[in-house]
Design a protein around this motif. Structure first.
Motif, mmCIF file in Angstrom:
data_model
loop_
_atom_site.group_PDB
_atom_site.id
_atom_site.type_symbol
_atom_site.label_atom_id
_atom_site.label_comp_id
_atom_site.label_asym_id
_atom_site.label_seq_id
_atom_site.Cartn_x
_atom_site.Cartn_y
_atom_site.Cartn_z
ATOM 1 N N PRO A 696 0.807 -1.229 0.000
ATOM 2 C CA PRO A 696 0.000 0.000 0.000
ATOM 3 C C PRO A 696 0.836 1.274 0.000
ATOM 4 C CG PRO A 696 -0.918 -1.597 1.543
ATOM 5 C CD PRO A 696 0.385 -2.158 1.074
ATOM 6 N N ALA A 697 2.018 1.225 0.617
ATOM 7 C CA ALA A 697 2.849 2.429 0.709
ATOM 8 C C ALA A 697 3.315 2.914 -0.658
ATOM 9 C CB ALA A 697 4.059 2.169 1.602
ATOM 10 N N CYS A 698 3.487 1.989 -1.620
ATOM 11 C CA CYS A 698 3.970 2.370 -2.956
ATOM 12 C C CYS A 698 2.884 2.174 -4.010
ATOM 13 C CB CYS A 698 5.222 1.579 -3.332
ATOM 14 S SG CYS A 698 4.993 -0.217 -3.373
ATOM 15 N N ASN A 699 1.635 2.094 -3.569
ATOM 16 C CA ASN A 699 0.498 1.902 -4.476
ATOM 17 C C ASN A 699 0.650 0.616 -5.288
ATOM 18 O OD1 ASN A 699 -2.017 2.675 -5.463
ATOM 19 N ND2 ASN A 699 -1.135 3.866 -7.152
ATOM 20 N N ASN A 700 1.253 -0.411 -4.625
ATOM 21 C CA ASN A 700 1.450 -1.742 -5.206
ATOM 22 C C ASN A 700 2.315 -1.740 -6.480
ATOM 23 O OD1 ASN A 700 -0.094 -3.294 -3.317
ATOM 24 N ND2 ASN A 700 -1.941 -2.409 -4.217
ATOM 25 N N SER A 701 3.124 -0.711 -6.642
ATOM 26 C CA SER A 701 4.005 -0.657 -7.815
ATOM 27 C C SER A 701 5.373 -1.280 -7.535
ATOM 28 C CB SER A 701 4.198 0.794 -8.256
ATOM 29 O OG SER A 701 4.934 1.518 -7.286
ATOM 30 N N GLY A 702 5.768 -1.323 -6.262
ATOM 31 C CA GLY A 702 7.094 -1.821 -5.909
ATOM 32 C C GLY A 702 8.159 -0.748 -5.936
ATOM 33 N N PHE A 703 7.807 0.458 -6.421
ATOM 34 C CA PHE A 703 8.767 1.556 -6.517
ATOM 35 C C PHE A 703 8.219 2.782 -5.798
ATOM 36 C CE2 PHE A 703 9.332 -1.070 -10.300
ATOM 37 C CZ PHE A 703 10.709 -1.305 -10.276
ATOM 38 N N LYS A 704 9.126 3.542 -5.193
ATOM 39 C CA LYS A 704 8.716 4.788 -4.535
ATOM 40 C C LYS A 704 9.858 5.793 -4.641
ATOM 41 C CE LYS A 704 6.437 6.534 -0.377
ATOM 42 N NZ LYS A 704 5.220 6.934 -1.076
ATOM 43 N N GLY A 705 9.623 6.867 -5.392
ATOM 44 C CA GLY A 705 10.627 7.911 -5.544
ATOM 45 C C GLY A 705 11.639 7.611 -6.637
ATOM 46 N N ARG A 706 12.495 8.617 -6.882
ATOM 47 C CA ARG A 706 13.568 8.481 -7.866
ATOM 48 C C ARG A 706 14.866 9.032 -7.290
ATOM 49 N NH1 ARG A 706 11.699 11.009 -13.486
ATOM 50 N NH2 ARG A 706 10.932 12.693 -12.143
ATOM 51 N N MET A 707 15.967 8.618 -7.885
ATOM 52 C CA MET A 707 17.268 9.149 -7.486
ATOM 53 C C MET A 707 18.126 9.327 -8.734
ATOM 54 S SD MET A 707 19.268 5.846 -5.852
ATOM 55 C CE MET A 707 20.475 6.941 -5.119
ATOM 56 N N GLY A 708 19.218 10.053 -8.597
ATOM 57 C CA GLY A 708 20.083 10.331 -9.726
ATOM 58 C C GLY A 708 21.075 9.209 -9.994
ATOM 59 N N VAL A 709 21.352 8.992 -11.268
ATOM 60 C CA VAL A 709 22.436 8.114 -11.716
ATOM 61 C C VAL A 709 23.382 8.997 -12.519
ATOM 62 C CG1 VAL A 709 23.048 6.132 -13.147
ATOM 63 C CG2 VAL A 709 20.972 6.073 -11.767
#
Length: 768
Positions: A696-709
């Motif tokens: 539920p915390a990631c809306n069932n996507s498995g991903f939350k947020g982004r970061m730089g590469v």
């Protein structure tokens, strides 16, 4: 006799020193306030430490500045010093260690402590006093910074000795205890939920006020803003809440569940009503987590449920308690009020009359764009997109017979947001064009504009682009310009190698540094973080941007206006007449801008800019193709940072697994076998990588947020020689790799080994 007198004299001096120190300690402990300590103890400590001048600074917890009080005649005068590299006292507060400087005017000696350390000479110029040696000691209590003691010029010695350091640190230790007791007494007289965070120096009172305001604007709770926007550790917030309420803290880790029997007896709506949930059982006692254990009315309502003979109440954060309840009952996050309002507005609009008319024969809007329902729909759509953290809003009409699709880009991916009945598509588009001050009669060519949207909780700025599409439709894409403070470099997701090398580049007095990548890859954010790192009072920094999205105090920021011929090149020419130290130009789009930037970097200025290229080596070829002189460019080049944004795994649900030998070999091949040793990773059956799962915390996507590469090409001598001879991209890339550069793919794979991203996302970030 003489031989025996020396020890006696030494003992007498030590006894005399201890006697004076005890007297000063008693005076410090008996002071009624910190200002009294700052005003009354100067002369006695000066005598004890045999120095010409003394300043005792305390920390202003509201603004996180150092301040001191000095008497000018009979009137107290306040001195304020920021915690920065622009003064020795400010740097001592940042470093939290004793600083002993032999000559404050010796720039080389200051550089040994930090490349950006400066001595503020203004006080000497105003008073005619000559500062020589400086001894600065942080005032600490346990791990809390409370002030700084600064001594200037030893009276009977050209420099401060180790013995002087010991004596000053002893005084600082005594002051630390006194300052802490004063803060604690003040806090007890006016307690706060987040008082412990301020006492520890984790955050200032001003930041808390900003978080409270932001929570109101975004209709959320303060704790969530502190964690997500201000990077305050969740554990520290828990400790502060527990100390304030005098109870234990409940922290939700994503795995706990409400016991089955209690789920059967009590509905989730009841727990959500009270913002409370059971977290532990003991004999005869039920422990409940609530967000306010001092709300007696709510506690009485919970007791009336008769679930146990006795209750114990722990404090928790509202959003975590609600997530705990939803997860326990297998429910999804409740629809927000804004989303509910949108549904009501669309329901009010109805489906409209579709009819059988051909698309080409319906050039006008079916309803008026000033209709109250359309106005409310446009307004609510913007508010809800902003509250969901979207970066872009896509309005995609598909004729009168099909719904108009609204999509949001969140964390780099587009997702369906809502559908508007087809007959209302033109009215919605024209309403958005009116808000952006565009020509609503022109539907045949693209237009650009800006919306400054004011509503009850704040202001949202949007950059608007309209594009005609097939079947007489007109798409609208709105970029939400999230004006904010720059992020610290240490929070930007740099690898240790890239961060170290990038800071070395920023310490250079002149040269050119480029940040490259596609639109929306975070180039502007990186540049502003770099400027924030070097933004000190002694630096004059000019920026030319289109548009100005991030503002910083101390920067002189200009927005270019191409329509009146105020371009990036024109802005840079103006800057060179305005005594700059650092110039940042939003983009090098043409030969003129690039040539002026390189010329400025060769004449003693530090220049930053961006380019739209795919990698750092390609940037060199692109600039040379713009007829930039390779010898001038090679001389000016400090570094080129290519970057992308990558989706990060949800920390609450990411799932570990052990890769097979074949999978590991594929990773090695993708990284580059010749350079894989520098990852320090070897294959073992226990090697763990992570993949998305969904919660539920990631809306069932498995991903939350982004970061730089990142891919940082440093302008070493070998690289500069390759630039001068116009070496091909492959040769430039190999030279840079041999010098330590990590490609975008290599940096992404290293972040994969760190458990931050998964292999699929890392592999898709860039070609090898």
């Amino acid at each position: 006799m003489t031989v025996q007198a020396a020890p006696s004299s030494s003992v007498e001096k030590e006894l005399e020193y201890r006697k004076k120190l005890t007297s000063i300690t008693n005076q410090i402990n008996s002071a009624e306030s910190i200002p009294q300590i700052l005003m009354t103890l100067k002369d006695r400590i000066l005598e004890l430490l045999d120095s010409e001048r003394l300043t005792i600074y305390a920390v202003d917890t509201k603004n996180q500045e150092l301040y001191s009080l000095q008497k000018v005649g009979d009137v107290p005068k306040e001195i304020r010093v920021p915690k920065s590299f622009s003064s020795i006292a400010g740097f001592t507060a940042l470093a939290r260690k004793t600083i002993n400087i032999r000559d404050a005017y010796d720039a080389a000696e200051l550089t040994k402590f930090h490349p950006n350390l400066r001595f503020d000479v203004r006080w000497d110029k105003q008073t005619g006093f000559r500062t020589k040696s400086v001894l600065a000691v942080p005032i600490m209590f346990e791990k809390y910074l409370l002030g700084v003691v600064q001594l200037i010029n030893r009276r009977h010695n050209p420099v401060f000795t180790q013995q002087d350091e010991d004596a000053a640190e002893e005084i600082a230790r005594i002051l630390g205890i006194a300052f802490y007791n004063q803060h604690r007494a003040a806090r007890q007289s006016k307690p706060s939920r987040f008082g412990a965070l301020v006492d520890k120096g984790i955050i200032s009172e001003k930041d808390i006020e900003q978080a409270v305001s932001s929570a109101r604007v975004n209709n959320t709770n303060v704790e969530k803003i502190l964690i997500e926007d201000m990077n305050v550790p969740r554990e520290e917030i828990g400790k502060s809440l527990a100390a304030f309420f005098g109870t234990q803290f409940f922290g939700y880790d994503g795995a706990q569940m409400i016991p089955q029997d209690l789920r059967e007896r009590v509905s989730s709506d009841m727990w959500k009503k009270y913002v409370a949930a059971p977290v532990e059982r003991r004999p005869g006692v039920l422990v409940l987590a609530v967000d306010d254990p001092q709300d007696l009315t709510r506690l009485d309502g919970l007791r009336a449920m008769n679930l146990a003979p006795r209750y114990e109440f722990w404090v928790g954060m509202k959003h975590e308690i609600l997530a705990y309840i939803l997860n326990s009952y297998g429910e999804k996050e409740a629809q927000t009020q804004d989303a509910a309002d949108l549904a009501k507005i669309i329901d009010m609009l109805g489906d409209g009359e579709t009819g059988e008319v051909e698309e080409e024969k319906v050039p006008e809007a079916e309803i008026d764009e000033t209709d109250s329902g359309i106005v409310r729909l446009a307004n609510q759509m913007i508010i809800e997109a902003f509250n969901r953290g979207a970066s872009d809003i896509h309005v995609e009409p598909d004729g009168a017979k099909n719904p108009c699709l609204i999509r949001l880009r969140i964390d780099g991916d587009c997702e369906k947001f809502m559908e508007v009945p087809g007959p209302h598509r033109n009215a919605l588009v024209q309403r958005l064009k009116i808000m952006a001050k565009l020509d609503i009669s022109e539907r045949r060519k693209p237009q650009d504009g800006k919306i400054r949207f004011k509503y009850s909780k704040g202001v949202i700025e949007l950059r608007v682009a309209t594009i005609p599409t097939t079947n007489a439709n007109e798409d609208v894409v709105m970029r939400i310009l999230a004006a904010s403070k720059p992020l610290p470099l240490d929070k930007m997701g740099f690898s240790e190698y890239n961060l170290t090398k990038f800071k070395e580049i920023l310490a250079k007095p002149y040269g050119i540094c480029l940040v490259v990548g596609p639109t929306g890859s975070g180039k502007t954010t990186t540049l502003h973080s770099a400027l924030g790192f070097i933004n000190t009072v002694d630096m004059k920094i000019w920026t030319a941007e289109d548009p100005v999205e991030i503002t910083q105090k101390g920067l002189r920021q200009v927005q270019v206006q191409p329509k009146i011929d105020f371009t990036f090149a024109a802005a840079m020419r103006s800057f060179l007449r305005a005594d700059p130290d650092v110039i940042m130009v939003g983009e090098m789009r043409d030969h003129e801008t690039a040539a002026i930037g390189i010329e400025a970097s060769l004449t003693g200025h530090l220049v930053f800019s961006t380019l739209h290229t795919n990698s750092a080596p390609e940037t060199i070829t692109r600039l040379l193709d713009m007829n930039i002189d390779p010898f001038n460019f090679a001389d000016a080049l400090l570094g080129i940072m290519a970057q992308r944004l990558i989706r990060t795994l949800c920390s609450k649900c990411k799932e570990g697994y052990h890769p097979t030998v074949q999978e590991f070999n594929d990773i090695v091949e993708a990284y580059g076998p010749d350079y894989f040793d520098r990852t320090g990773v070897d294959y073992t059956p226990e090697l763990t990588l992570y993949k998305p799962k969904g919660c539920p915390a990631c809306n069932n996507s498995g991903f939350k947020g982004r970061m730089g590469v990142h891919e940082l090409l440093v302008g070493t001598d070998d690289v500069k020689r390759a630039v001068q001879k116009r070496a091909p991209i492959d040769e430039l890339r190999k030279t840079a790799l041999d010098q330590g550069m990590r490609t975008l793919l290599q940096d992404a794979l290293e972040k994969m080994f760190a458990g931050v991203v998964d292999y699929k996302q890392a592999r898709a970030i860039a070609v090898k």
